[in-house]
Design a protein around this motif. Structure first.
Motif, PDB file in Angstrom:
ATOM      1  N   PRO A  45       0.822  -1.198   0.000  1.00 55.19           N
ATOM      2  CA  PRO A  45       0.000   0.000   0.000  1.00 55.19           C
ATOM      3  C   PRO A  45       0.868   1.266   0.000  1.00 55.19           C
ATOM      4  N   ALA A  46       2.132   1.112   0.384  1.00 53.90           N
ATOM      5  CA  ALA A  46       2.986   2.281   0.512  1.00 53.90           C
ATOM      6  C   ALA A  46       3.471   2.812  -0.833  1.00 53.90           C
ATOM      7  N   LYS A  47       3.214   2.064  -1.913  1.00 56.28           N
ATOM      8  CA  LYS A  47       3.699   2.515  -3.210  1.00 56.28           C
ATOM      9  C   LYS A  47       2.532   2.692  -4.182  1.00 56.28           C
ATOM     10  N   PRO A  48       1.638   3.570  -3.851  1.00 60.03           N
ATOM     11  CA  PRO A  48       0.430   3.651  -4.646  1.00 60.03           C
ATOM     12  C   PRO A  48       0.617   4.299  -6.014  1.00 60.03           C
ATOM     13  N   THR A  49       1.778   4.827  -6.293  1.00 61.35           N
ATOM     14  CA  THR A  49       1.959   5.485  -7.576  1.00 61.35           C
ATOM     15  C   THR A  49       2.438   4.524  -8.665  1.00 61.35           C
ATOM     16  N   THR A 113     -11.475   0.804   8.869  1.00 60.46           N
ATOM     17  CA  THR A 113     -11.666   2.210   8.502  1.00 60.46           C
ATOM     18  C   THR A 113     -10.487   3.050   8.994  1.00 60.46           C
ATOM     19  N   GLU A 114     -10.122   2.832  10.251  1.00 59.29           N
ATOM     20  CA  GLU A 114      -8.985   3.586  10.801  1.00 59.29           C
ATOM     21  C   GLU A 114      -7.688   3.231  10.074  1.00 59.29           C
ATOM     22  N   PHE A 115      -7.525   1.957   9.810  1.00 56.10           N
ATOM     23  CA  PHE A 115      -6.320   1.498   9.114  1.00 56.10           C
ATOM     24  C   PHE A 115      -6.195   2.173   7.748  1.00 56.10           C
ATOM     25  N   LEU A 116      -7.290   2.190   7.000  1.00 58.65           N
ATOM     26  CA  LEU A 116      -7.241   2.746   5.641  1.00 58.65           C
ATOM     27  C   LEU A 116      -7.069   4.265   5.651  1.00 58.65           C
ATOM     28  N   THR A 117      -7.782   4.948   6.528  1.00 60.88           N
ATOM     29  CA  THR A 117      -7.655   6.410   6.531  1.00 60.88           C
ATOM     30  C   THR A 117      -6.275   6.853   7.026  1.00 60.88           C
ATOM     31  N   GLU A 118      -5.748   6.127   8.013  1.00 54.40           N
ATOM     32  CA  GLU A 118      -4.392   6.446   8.490  1.00 54.40           C
ATOM     33  C   GLU A 118      -3.375   6.272   7.361  1.00 54.40           C
ATOM     34  N   ASN A 119      -3.555   5.153   6.636  1.00 53.82           N
ATOM     35  CA  ASN A 119      -2.705   4.839   5.494  1.00 53.82           C
ATOM     36  C   ASN A 119      -2.710   5.994   4.489  1.00 53.82           C
ATOM     37  N   LEU A 120      -3.885   6.532   4.238  1.00 54.40           N
ATOM     38  CA  LEU A 120      -4.007   7.617   3.249  1.00 54.40           C
ATOM     39  C   LEU A 120      -3.467   8.944   3.777  1.00 54.40           C
ATOM     40  N   ARG A 121      -3.666   9.167   5.057  1.00 53.51           N
ATOM     41  CA  ARG A 121      -3.104  10.400   5.646  1.00 53.51           C
ATOM     42  C   ARG A 121      -1.587  10.409   5.478  1.00 53.51           C
ATOM     43  N   LYS A 122      -0.992   9.253   5.793  1.00 54.96           N
ATOM     44  CA  LYS A 122       0.463   9.135   5.665  1.00 54.96           C
ATOM     45  C   LYS A 122       0.886   9.315   4.217  1.00 54.96           C
ATOM     46  N   SER A 130      -1.733  17.006  -3.367  1.00 56.75           N
ATOM     47  CA  SER A 130      -2.940  17.747  -3.007  1.00 56.75           C
ATOM     48  C   SER A 130      -4.095  17.348  -3.925  1.00 56.75           C
ATOM     49  N   ASP A 131      -3.864  16.281  -4.702  1.00 55.75           N
ATOM     50  CA  ASP A 131      -4.854  15.877  -5.694  1.00 55.75           C
ATOM     51  C   ASP A 131      -5.724  14.731  -5.158  1.00 55.75           C
ATOM     52  N   PRO A 132      -7.020  14.993  -4.953  1.00 57.66           N
ATOM     53  CA  PRO A 132      -7.904  13.944  -4.427  1.00 57.66           C
ATOM     54  C   PRO A 132      -7.932  12.697  -5.318  1.00 57.66           C
ATOM     55  N   ALA A 133      -7.793  12.872  -6.633  1.00 59.23           N
ATOM     56  CA  ALA A 133      -7.833  11.704  -7.529  1.00 59.23           C
ATOM     57  C   ALA A 133      -6.665  10.755  -7.237  1.00 59.23           C
ATOM     58  N   ALA A 134      -5.491  11.326  -6.943  1.00 58.06           N
ATOM     59  CA  ALA A 134      -4.326  10.492  -6.613  1.00 58.06           C
ATOM     60  C   ALA A 134      -4.573   9.752  -5.299  1.00 58.06           C
ATOM     61  N   LEU A 135      -5.265  10.432  -4.398  1.00 55.93           N
ATOM     62  CA  LEU A 135      -5.570   9.809  -3.107  1.00 55.93           C
ATOM     63  C   LEU A 135      -6.545   8.642  -3.283  1.00 55.93           C
ATOM     64  N   LYS A 136      -7.450   8.790  -4.222  1.00 59.81           N
ATOM     65  CA  LYS A 136      -8.403   7.702  -4.480  1.00 59.81           C
ATOM     66  C   LYS A 136      -7.662   6.479  -5.048  1.00 59.81           C
ATOM     67  N   GLU A 137      -6.714   6.747  -5.910  1.00 59.61           N
ATOM     68  CA  GLU A 137      -5.893   5.643  -6.447  1.00 59.61           C
ATOM     69  C   GLU A 137      -5.135   4.951  -5.316  1.00 59.61           C
ATOM     70  N   ALA A 138      -4.632   5.772  -4.385  1.00 56.91           N
ATOM     71  CA  ALA A 138      -3.904   5.205  -3.240  1.00 56.91           C
ATOM     72  C   ALA A 138      -4.827   4.354  -2.382  1.00 56.91           C
ATOM     73  N   LEU A 139      -6.098   4.763  -2.291  1.00 56.25           N
ATOM     74  CA  LEU A 139      -7.063   3.975  -1.525  1.00 56.25           C
ATOM     75  C   LEU A 139      -7.303   2.623  -2.197  1.00 56.25           C
ATOM     76  N   LEU A 140      -7.385   2.635  -3.519  1.00 55.78           N
ATOM     77  CA  LEU A 140      -7.571   1.375  -4.250  1.00 55.78           C
ATOM     78  C   LEU A 140      -6.424   0.414  -3.935  1.00 55.78           C
TER      79      LEU A 140
END
Ligand code: GDP
Ligand code: MG
Length: 361
Positions: A45-49, A113-122, A130-140
């Motif tokens: 999950p740490a390499k969402p790009t 829920t906490e695990f996933l949101t923490e992951n995304l915050r990090k 600052s791009d929400p679309a990139a954050l959505k990809e990271a969530l996937l």
């Protein structure tokens, strides 16, 4: 073609031989299933790009594609709820709060829920995005990685017979799922013996045989008999008759019905008397519509029996789907199959990335 089951060695029956690709080299330990349509998901999950694999494998069977479309349609409401969180122009604290609510509403439970949101915050912090679309990809990616431990193939053929005990609350879809599995097994050349250990219901036998090919499938049933005795007879008969698989259908029970849970433990003990290595699989069937209660069922049945796998049914109804994330976070027991309807083709193997995509898009 994806395979439903991994076989340790070819079945001895005279049915059409299975493709060599479906065989597992003997001695190999059970790997995460890679036999189904989607490409291997990203593990980290740490390499969402990193590059994204496409959605549905173009080589997927029409059945698989149809099934996936149905799953996506069913989870569409959940997906739009989560997606709307990322519709804004920038990433701010409100976005994370909305994401938390959306995941909780999707039945993901507090821990996941906490695990996933923490992951995304990090992720947002370290990537400085600052791009929400990139954050959505990271969530996937994070969701795929969270679900990945649940992706596993059911192995058949390591034992003769492979004894599979199927449990769950009333109406979860045990008998229907057993029927579908029986057909898939018979079609792939395995000989199957069914045990109608749901001895309270006269209709159980007929319900099973509707699915079963009467030439390749036999049923042991004895109305009103002790379910443990029927299970013992079935495993003994399965050994004597050299069957590949014995599927034991049990009566529905709530985890709060302690005497019935004891009965289930007794069935397991008695099966072990007939074959000390059995049962080789103890499956829990859960109705995807039961939300967080499904997690409670997983805990209770796992504590009582030691589950080896899950079948999640009825993801074609009002199910929100997030419960799989909750299970992954709190009791990561493999999900062998997902049901999105009553037809044979509507029970398919679970793939983490496909499921994450269905939950988010
Ligand atoms: N919509 C839908 N219905 C299902 C699915 N699986 C099972 N059912 C239905 O759920 C009901 C209960 O199933 P059954 O197998 O008898 O449950 P059991 O009590 O656990 O053995 C039946 O009407 C099935 O046709 C599914 O994936 N989707
Ligand atoms: Mg039943």
């Amino acid at each position: 073609m994806f395979s439903f089951f991994k076989k340790k060695f070819p079945f001895h029956s005279n049915a059409a031989p299975s493709s060599p690709a479906a065989e597992e080299p003997s001695g190999a330990s059970a790997p995460a299933a890679a036999s189904i349509s989607a490409p291997a998901p990203l593990a980290e999950p740490a390499k969402p790009t990193a590059a994204k694999p496409p959605g549905t494998d173009p080589g997927a069977t029409p059945e698989r594609k149809g099934w996936l479309a149905k799953l996506k349609a069913s989870l569409g409401k959940t997906a739009s709820g989560i997606s709307s969180v990322f519709g804004g122009a920038r990433i701010d604290p409100a976005l994370f709060e909305e994401l938390e609510s959306a995941l909780l509403m999707a039945d993901a439970g507090v821990a996941a829920t906490e695990f996933l949101t923490e992951n995304l915050r990090k992720y947002a912090k370290t990537q400085g995005t600052s791009d929400p679309a990139a954050l959505k990809e990271a969530l996937l990616d994070a969701l795929t990685a969270l679900l990945l431990p649940l992706q596993k193939t059911l192995f058949i053929g390591q034992h003769q017979p492979t004894v599979v005990m199927v449990t769950g609350v009333n109406g979860a879809g045990k008998t229907t799922s057993i029927g579908k599995l029986t057909r898939h097994l018979a079609d792939s050349g395995a000989t199957v013996l069914l045990a109608a250990a749901d001895t309270f219901r006269a209709a159980a036998r007929e319900q099973l045989s509707i699915w079963a090919d009467r030439n390749t499938v036999e049923i042991i049933s004895q109305e009103g008999a002790d379910p443990a005795a029927v299970s013992f007879d079935a495993v003994s008969a399965g050994k004597a008759r050299n069957k590949d698989v014995v599927l034991i259908d049990t009566a529905g029970r709530l985890p709060t019905q302690l005497h019935l849970m004891e009965e289930l433990k007794k069935i397991k003990r008695v099966i072990q008397k007939a074959d000390p290595s059995a049962p080789h699989e103890v499956l829990l069937v859960i109705d995807g519509n039961t939300g967080q209660n499904a997690l409670a069922q997983v805990r209770a049945f796992d504590d009582a029996l030691g589950l080896t796998g899950l079948i999640v049914t009825k993801l074609d109804g009002t199910a929100k789907g997030g419960v799989l994330a909750a299970i992954a976070r709190e009791r990561p027991i493999p999900v062998y199959f997902i049901g999105v309807g009553e037809k044979l083709d509507e029970l398919q193997t679970f793939n983490a990335r496909e499921f994450a995509q269905a939950l988010l898009s």
